[in-house]
Structures are given as structure tokens and as C-alpha cells.
Design a protein around this motif. Structure first.
Motif, PDB file in Angstrom:
ATOM      1  N   ARG A  36     -13.183 -37.582-105.341  1.00  0.00           N
ATOM      2  CA  ARG A  36     -14.308 -36.663-105.159  1.00  0.00           C
ATOM      3  C   ARG A  36     -14.155 -35.809-103.901  1.00  0.00           C
ATOM      4  N   SER A  39     -13.150 -32.169-104.369  1.00  0.00           N
ATOM      5  CA  SER A  39     -14.043 -31.334-105.182  1.00  0.00           C
ATOM      6  C   SER A  39     -13.961 -29.854-104.832  1.00  0.00           C
ATOM      7  N   ILE A  67     -15.851 -37.948-111.455  1.00  0.00           N
ATOM      8  CA  ILE A  67     -17.197 -37.884-110.874  1.00  0.00           C
ATOM      9  C   ILE A  67     -18.110 -37.230-111.903  1.00  0.00           C
ATOM     10  N   SER A  68     -19.391 -37.281-111.657  1.00  0.00           N
ATOM     11  CA  SER A  68     -20.320 -36.662-112.604  1.00  0.00           C
ATOM     12  C   SER A  68     -20.303 -35.142-112.443  1.00  0.00           C
ATOM     13  N   ASP A  71     -22.785 -34.072-109.860  1.00  0.00           N
ATOM     14  CA  ASP A  71     -22.300 -34.161-108.478  1.00  0.00           C
ATOM     15  C   ASP A  71     -21.433 -32.958-108.129  1.00  0.00           C
TER      16      ASP A  71
END
Length: 169
Positions: A36, A39, A67-68, A71
Motif C-alpha cells: 500500500r 499507492s 488494498i481496497s 483506500d
């Protein structure tokens, strides 16, 4: 643009992202203890292709980073240089901080809008420029300041607008 949720079915990452994008994202991930953390790098990587990141790409990046999507959307909307809708070939960011405001940013903004025939937040009909306000470019001693793409321009006056725009044909 829709509100991203995690109820969307998994996407075929290879069908949405290019092999080069996947490779670059995996390279960024390798530098961090948690995927993450890559990102922002991943969003920038994908944005380079079309100038913005669409919903399918967001889901694919989120899936790659494990990750979602929600997010990842939070990261994308926090950073004002990640675009979630189409923008022009050149993005003009007009600083509207108090320092630039005191140095004439409001007049400069009005002149840009008149010259381009658009309002803040819009893109010219030829797709050449998108004009956006930005709260601070950190160039306060050179106000009014603006950025076009990655180039910072300080002490910009109304009389220099046409010359400045010509550099970005």
C-alpha cells in the motif's frame, strides 16, 4: 466517476493495465515493506498514459496492491495532482494562496479564464488546457505563481499569458 466500493468484482489486471505499468508498479512495491505504500507511485504510473485514472484502473491498481479500492480512492483524492476525470494535454495550476492572492492571483486567474475561454475547473474545447486552482505551490516569494505541467512560473503578469501559453502547443 462513481464512488468506489469494494463490492466490485475482481478485474483482469492485465486487461486494464499495460504490462509496462504492471511491471513498474511491482518495481515500486518492491521498495516498501507494505504494498500500500506504493499507492501514490502506482497512481502516477497509470496516470501517465491518459493524463487521469479511471475507475477500472483504480480497481486494477488496488487489486495489484492488495488494498481496497476505497483506500486507494482516498489516496487519489487527497493528492491534488492525481486526476480522476479527463484533463487537457496541459494542466495549468493557478496558486490561490494568500501570498499569491495579495500579489494579483485573482486578476491573473480572470485573465487566464478570458484568454482560454473557460472557467476554473474546465478544459478548453480543443483539449489543450485544463485550468485549476491550487491552494499553494510553495513559491510565495515569486507570486503570483502557477504551474503548467511540471514547470513552475513565478512573478507571472497578465501581459505574459499569451507568450507562456505558446510554449505549450
Amino acid at each position: 466517476m462513481m464512488i468506489l466500493t469494494d463490492r466490485k468484482p475482481r478485474v483482469d489486471v492485465a486487461g486494464v493495465l499495460t504490462a509496462d505499468e504492471i511491471h513498474e508498479i511491482e518495481h515500486h512495491v518492491s521498495h516498501y515493506p507494505y504494498p500500500r505504500a506504493a499507492s501514490l507511485d502506482a497512481l502516477k504510473c497509470v496516470q501517465r498514459r491518459f493524463g487521469w485514472v479511471n475507475d477500472r484502473q483504480m480497481y486494477a491498481i488496488a487489486q495489484l496492491l492488495n488494498i481496497s479500492a476505497a483506500d486507494l480512492e482516498g489516496v487519489a483524492t487527497f493528492y491534488n495532482r492525481i486526476y480522476r476525470q479527463p484533463v487537457g494535454r496541459h494542466v495549468i495550476l493557478l496558486c490561490d494562496s494568500i501570498a499569491c492572492f495579495l500579489m494579483g492571483a485573482e486578476t491573473l486567474s480572470a485573465a487566464f479564464q478570458k484568454e482560454l475561454g473557460i472557467q476554473l475547473g474546465q478544459t478548453t474545447s480543443d483539449g489543450r488546457f485544463t485550468l485549476l486552482p491550487l491552494c499553494c505551490l510553495g513559491n510565495c516569494d515569486q507570486g503570483p505563481t502557477l504551474m503548467i505541467d511540471e514547470d513552475t512560473h513565478g512573478l507571472v503578469g497578465v501581459s505574459s499569458i499569451q507568450t507562456l501559453l505558446e510554449k505549450y502547443k
